[in-house]
Scaffold this motif. Structure first.
Motif, PDB file in Angstrom:
ATOM      1  N   GLY A  43       0.793  -1.220   0.000  1.00 24.57           N
ATOM      2  CA  GLY A  43       0.000   0.000   0.000  1.00 24.57           C
ATOM      3  C   GLY A  43       0.827   1.272   0.000  1.00 24.57           C
ATOM      4  O   GLY A  43       0.377   2.305  -0.488  1.00 24.57           O
ATOM      5  N   LEU A  52      -2.905  -6.588  -4.896  1.00 25.61           N
ATOM      6  CA  LEU A  52      -3.527  -5.657  -3.962  1.00 25.61           C
ATOM      7  C   LEU A  52      -4.136  -6.398  -2.775  1.00 25.61           C
ATOM      8  O   LEU A  52      -5.295  -6.216  -2.417  1.00 25.61           O
ATOM      9  CB  LEU A  52      -4.563  -4.783  -4.668  1.00 25.61           C
ATOM     10  N   VAL A  76      -3.607  -3.338   1.546  1.00 21.20           N
ATOM     11  CA  VAL A  76      -4.223  -2.462   0.551  1.00 21.20           C
ATOM     12  C   VAL A  76      -5.721  -2.326   0.813  1.00 21.20           C
ATOM     13  O   VAL A  76      -6.457  -3.312   0.810  1.00 21.20           O
ATOM     14  CB  VAL A  76      -3.975  -2.975  -0.880  1.00 21.20           C
TER      15      VAL A  76
END
Length: 142
Positions: free
Chosen positions: A38, A55, A63
């Motif tokens: 992130g 992600l 994230v």
């Protein structure tokens, strides 16, 4: 050193060269990276890739899909974000619907969003959980 600093020094320059070479051949290039990324989504985007996956959401990564969409929409595509362990492998119908519904809602205004597992799907994942993910995607109407 912070992971983002290491990425900026030791990975981004080479990733940018690869992205440039692939795009010169008129092809798409995306980065697959797992875990807590992130803090460097903007740096990965800045490497010139056309997309990014996995992600990983918490607790596998860090994230937040809402933040990722805000940061990346209009710049690169996103593929992923369904937790393959806690949602797909271990999740019940309610968990699957809540998690995937939240992801689809977060990305409803983003062109270039591809719903998929954040990373590899474990072999013992119930097929019905994967089928439900596909059904939710097909049923979603923003």
């Amino acid at each position: 050193a912070a992971a983002s600093d290491v990425y900026k020094r030791q990975i981004q320059p080479y990733e940018a060269r690869i992205a440039e070479a692939v795009k010169a051949e008129e092809a798409a290039v995306y980065t697959h990276t797992c875990g807590a990324i992130g803090d460097r989504l903007d740096l990965i985007c800045g490497a010139g890739v056309t997309g990014i996956e996995c992600l990983d959401p918490p607790p596998l990564g860090d994230v937040d899909i809402n933040e990722a969409v805000e940061l990346l929409k209009g710049k690169i595509f996103i593929k992923g974000n369904v937790d393959p362990v806690n949602t797909l492998l271990r999740g019940d119908k309610v968990k699957i619907e809540e998690d995937i519904g939240g992801i689809l809602t977060a990305a409803e205004n983003m062109e270039g969003f591809i719903l998929s597992s954040a990373c590899s799907v474990a072999p013992p994942t119930p097929p019905d959980n994967l089928k439900r993910m596909v059904e939710l995607c097909r049923e979603f109407r923003p």
